[in-house]
Design a protein around this motif. Structure first.
Motif, PDB file in Angstrom:
ATOM      1  N   TYR A 142      47.668  37.906  23.652  1.00 27.85           N
ATOM      2  CA  TYR A 142      47.785  38.209  22.228  1.00 27.85           C
ATOM      3  C   TYR A 142      48.229  39.660  22.031  1.00 27.85           C
ATOM      4  N   ALA A 143      47.554  40.576  22.709  1.00 27.92           N
ATOM      5  CA  ALA A 143      47.881  42.006  22.566  1.00 27.92           C
ATOM      6  C   ALA A 143      49.338  42.262  22.969  1.00 27.92           C
ATOM      7  N   ALA A 144      49.808  41.533  24.004  1.00 31.08           N
ATOM      8  CA  ALA A 144      51.183  41.732  24.473  1.00 31.08           C
ATOM      9  C   ALA A 144      52.210  41.329  23.414  1.00 31.08           C
ATOM     10  N   LEU A 145      51.835  40.415  22.505  1.00 31.66           N
ATOM     11  CA  LEU A 145      52.773  40.035  21.432  1.00 31.66           C
ATOM     12  C   LEU A 145      53.097  41.233  20.544  1.00 31.66           C
ATOM     13  N   PHE A 146      52.238  42.233  20.584  1.00 31.94           N
ATOM     14  CA  PHE A 146      52.443  43.421  19.747  1.00 31.94           C
ATOM     15  C   PHE A 146      52.767  44.644  20.607  1.00 31.94           C
ATOM     16  N   GLN A 147      53.335  44.387  21.800  1.00 27.03           N
ATOM     17  CA  GLN A 147      53.831  45.441  22.689  1.00 27.03           C
ATOM     18  C   GLN A 147      52.716  46.405  23.116  1.00 27.03           C
ATOM     19  N   THR A 148      51.518  45.877  23.267  1.00 29.12           N
ATOM     20  CA  THR A 148      50.381  46.667  23.739  1.00 29.12           C
ATOM     21  C   THR A 148      50.160  46.358  25.221  1.00 29.12           C
ATOM     22  N   MET A 149      50.056  47.381  26.045  1.00 24.92           N
ATOM     23  CA  MET A 149      49.739  47.156  27.465  1.00 24.92           C
ATOM     24  C   MET A 149      48.298  46.626  27.531  1.00 24.92           C
ATOM     25  N   SER A 150      48.124  45.464  28.154  1.00 24.36           N
ATOM     26  CA  SER A 150      46.790  44.858  28.076  1.00 24.36           C
ATOM     27  C   SER A 150      46.274  44.463  29.461  1.00 24.36           C
ATOM     28  N   PHE A 151      44.959  44.529  29.587  1.00 23.46           N
ATOM     29  CA  PHE A 151      44.311  44.388  30.904  1.00 23.46           C
ATOM     30  C   PHE A 151      42.996  43.637  30.809  1.00 23.46           C
ATOM     31  N   LEU A 152      42.739  42.820  31.823  1.00 24.60           N
ATOM     32  CA  LEU A 152      41.408  42.243  31.995  1.00 24.60           C
ATOM     33  C   LEU A 152      40.864  42.719  33.331  1.00 24.60           C
ATOM     34  N   PRO A 153      40.039  43.757  33.334  1.00 23.41           N
ATOM     35  CA  PRO A 153      39.320  44.087  34.568  1.00 23.41           C
ATOM     36  C   PRO A 153      38.379  42.925  34.886  1.00 23.41           C
ATOM     37  N   GLU A 154      38.455  42.408  36.096  1.00 23.45           N
ATOM     38  CA  GLU A 154      37.611  41.271  36.505  1.00 23.45           C
ATOM     39  C   GLU A 154      36.847  41.705  37.747  1.00 23.45           C
ATOM     40  N   THR A 155      35.587  42.079  37.567  1.00 23.50           N
ATOM     41  CA  THR A 155      34.809  42.453  38.751  1.00 23.50           C
ATOM     42  C   THR A 155      34.454  41.176  39.520  1.00 23.50           C
ATOM     43  N   HIS A 156      34.144  41.341  40.781  1.00 24.72           N
ATOM     44  CA  HIS A 156      33.902  40.162  41.617  1.00 24.72           C
ATOM     45  C   HIS A 156      32.454  39.694  41.507  1.00 24.72           C
ATOM     46  N   MET A 157      32.277  38.431  41.154  1.00 25.89           N
ATOM     47  CA  MET A 157      30.947  37.888  40.822  1.00 25.89           C
ATOM     48  C   MET A 157      29.927  38.011  41.945  1.00 25.89           C
ATOM     49  N   LEU A 158      30.404  38.027  43.209  1.00 31.57           N
ATOM     50  CA  LEU A 158      29.450  38.039  44.328  1.00 31.57           C
ATOM     51  C   LEU A 158      28.948  39.437  44.652  1.00 31.57           C
ATOM     52  N   LYS A 159      29.539  40.461  44.022  1.00 26.90           N
ATOM     53  CA  LYS A 159      29.069  41.836  44.263  1.00 26.90           C
ATOM     54  C   LYS A 159      27.890  42.116  43.337  1.00 26.90           C
ATOM     55  N   PRO A 160      26.915  42.938  43.814  1.00 24.65           N
ATOM     56  CA  PRO A 160      25.736  43.220  42.983  1.00 24.65           C
ATOM     57  C   PRO A 160      26.129  43.842  41.648  1.00 24.65           C
ATOM     58  N   PHE A 161      25.339  43.517  40.623  1.00 28.62           N
ATOM     59  CA  PHE A 161      25.580  44.002  39.264  1.00 28.62           C
ATOM     60  C   PHE A 161      25.793  45.516  39.239  1.00 28.62           C
ATOM     61  N   THR A 162      24.950  46.258  39.986  1.00 23.56           N
ATOM     62  CA  THR A 162      25.053  47.733  39.998  1.00 23.56           C
ATOM     63  C   THR A 162      26.453  48.185  40.380  1.00 23.56           C
ATOM     64  N   GLU A 163      26.959  47.609  41.461  1.00 27.01           N
ATOM     65  CA  GLU A 163      28.300  47.997  41.925  1.00 27.01           C
ATOM     66  C   GLU A 163      29.358  47.628  40.914  1.00 27.01           C
TER      67      GLU A 163
END
Ligand SMILES: [Zn+2]
Length: 576
Positions: A274-295
């Motif tokens: 959606y953001a890209a439709l308005f020429q906005t650089m867009s990102f989804l940081p996806e942390t890895h589920m198996l790593k501890p919450f703290t990290e």
């Protein structure tokens, strides 16, 4: 005097830190994530302590509570039109769209506190806007079991919102109040960078952070090129410097990536698409589920910090590339409604994974796959990150929509589309689509039975429009959004999302015995239609054997057949 200033600055920093308690994440040693209330109270405290933070109550959500937007501005300026004058780079962050993936919630709390406390540098050319928790209903539906793959926290919210919708599929159809409120916030901010924090599912590997970037060819224009060649690499480098090396979003489910993987296609129903439709650089940081919450929270914090650092350093170049892209879209004549992977091109990227092996399952007694953590590997893999446009359509000079289609018109309005309202009844020559064929999903997807494989024909005709109908000239910043949503063959168009289903059903008909008489007389007056009926009977045995098919054939070519049936009610005025 100077000494006094330094001392008073230190004193101020210390007092802010002393007055603001640690976050829940910190005080629980990384075991817990803030609840909706705790999160909001924390930001209220920050806003009370520092003029650099402002909290704004925004539009409603399905949970019956409004969205809260937290703004950070080093010079305490909170007016978007002023930001524009000051050429500030606007970074918009949302957390908890999937509340079971809460890393961004806790990381944002610490980040903003550390910015006002001066623990990390707050560049003056940046404005941060954060939706601390986007899916409030899901966040209030708290438990500890809905994310079986995930290592912590102890309690977290649920993916579905108060209508059990996945809000990260709702940015076009906007079934939720959240999506409508979001669109208003998005256009009020007009962000240069958009970040939507998540936790991944899928394969196992060594990285804590993976980054899903909107596909650069799809974003297109100077900003797409800038994203691919300069900004995205600078984020990877920035994380490496912080000893938090990340990898592009890992787009394979199980096993090893021998064949490499394709970029993740984020259509406009997703936040980044959606953001890209308005020429906005867009990102989804996806942390890895198996790593501890703290990290995970620490790496989310580090990545947002990297966005601020790189955004600040490159603000001028980003703003210039985006401005050029916005102007280019206004002039662009052809738009792609789909993209496919260009399999002839790839980047070789380093990948730190784990070898897989087989063993006997304790559940089924049969062979199962597992990742062997005693066998880490580092090898280059092919990352297919080039996309080719498909489903190309020409942009008209304007679209016309009769006022009765108000749910579509409302969405255009909240998406900052500029349009005119006809001030008198007018006959206008337009190109009208007819829906010739389409498939409909037999299973519900996010509250809809979506249409696909749409085939249309188009015919120039004069149609009567009324005072109050909507004329949308193209040549505006929203052109890409308009073509994407209003062209009937688009996968994320309003037609696919069932907004125009009422045209698919005929409203009037006939009784056979009555139509027999009328149709007979009609055919006497129209020998050309009688001839085409006879020809069809000769070539189509099923047709020749069916009374109903033949009566319908004549009816559909007669003036009694209603024009609105299958006529797509978004009309095109073509370029002269
Ligand atoms: Zn998610």
């Amino acid at each position: 005097m100077k000494k006094y200033l330094v001392i008073s600055f230190l004193f101020l920093t210390l007092t802010i830190e002393a007055q603001i308690p640690a976050t829940i994440f910190e005080s629980s040693n990384g075991k817990e994530s803030a609840s909706y209330k705790e999160c909001l109270n924390f930001f209220k405290q920050l806003a009370g302590k520092s003029g650099q933070i402002q909290m704004k109550t925004m539009g409603p959500t399905d949970a019956g509570l409004p969205l809260n937007l937290v703004l950070f501005s080093a010079d305490k300026q909170f007016n978007p039109s002023k930001w524009k004058e000051q050429e500030k780079l606007i970074i918009f962050v949302i957390n908890g769209i999937h509340p079971g993936e809460p890393d961004g919630i806790d990381a944002s709390m610490m980040l903003l506190r550390d910015l006002i406390a001066g623990k990390i540098k707050a560049p003056s050319n940046i404005v941060l806007a954060i939706l601390p928790i986007y899916n409030i209903g899901g966040s209030l539906n708290r438990g500890g079991f809905s994310r079986v793959n995930q290592d912590g926290p102890l309690a977290y919210g649920f993916r579905g919102n108060s209508q059990n919708l996945d809000l990260n599929r709702d940015f076009i159809k906007s079934d939720s109040k959240e999506a409508k409120s979001f669109a208003e916030i998005f256009h009020w901010l007009n962000p240069d960078i958009f970040i939507d924090n998540h936790v991944s599912d899928g394969a196992d590997y060594q990285y804590t952070m993976t980054l899903l970037t909107t596909q650069h060819n799809k974003l297109g224009g100077p900003i797409g090129q800038y994203l691919h060649e300069v900004f995205e690499p600078s984020l990877f480098k920035g994380m490496e410097t912080k000893k938090m090396t990340m990898t592009p979003y890992v787009n394979f489910e199980e096993g090893n990536p021998e064949k490499g993987w394709n970029y993740f296609y984020d259509p406009p129903r997703f936040s980044s698409g959606y953001a890209a439709l308005f020429q906005t650089m867009s990102f989804l940081p996806e942390t890895h589920m198996l790593k501890p919450f703290t990290e995970r929270v620490k790496s989310t914090y580090a990545l947002m910090q990297t966005f601020i650092e790189q955004g600040s350093q490159q603000a001028k170049a980003i703003k210039a590339a985006r401005k050029q892209s916005i102007e280019a879209v206004k002039k662009q004549t052809e738009f792609a409604l789909g993209f496919k992977t260009d399999t002839s091109k790839f980047q070789l990227i380093p990948f730190n994974g784990y070898e897989t092996a087989k063993k006997i399952s304790a559940v089924t007694g049969m062979q199962r796959m597992y990742y062997d953590h005693s066998k880490p590997f580092s090898k280059p893999v092919k990352y297919f990150n080039y996309a080719l446009p498909e489903k190309i359509v020409q942009k008209p000079s304007a679209y016309l929509i009769p006022q009765g289609w108000h749910s579509v018109i409302e969405l255009l309005r909240i998406n900052a589309v500029q349009f005119k309202i006809l001030d008198k009844d007018s006959i206008i020559e337009v190109n009208a689509y007819r829906i010739e064929d389409y498939k409909t999903s037999t299973r519900a997807y996010e509250k809809h039975y979506r249409h696909s494989d749409v085939k249309t024909s188009m015919r120039l005709q004069k149609i009567a429009f009324r005072k109050g109908d909507i004329l949308i000239p193209t040549g505006q910043a929203a052109d890409r959004f308009l073509v994407e949503t209003l062209e009937p063959i688009g996968d994320d168009g309003y037609f696919a999302w069932n907004f125009f289903d009422a045209i698919l059903q005929q409203k009037e008909g006939y009784s056979n015995y009555r139509w027999e008489d009328v149709a007979g007389e009609f055919l006497d007056r129209h020998p050309e239609i009688k001839q085409s009926l006879e020809e069809k009977k000769q070539t189509d045995p099923a047709f020749a054997a069916s009374v109903n098919a033949q009566l319908d054939f004549v009816y559909k070519q007669s003036p009694w057949y209603e024009p609105a049936h299958l006529r797509y009610p978004v009309y095109r005025i073509e370029k002269k």
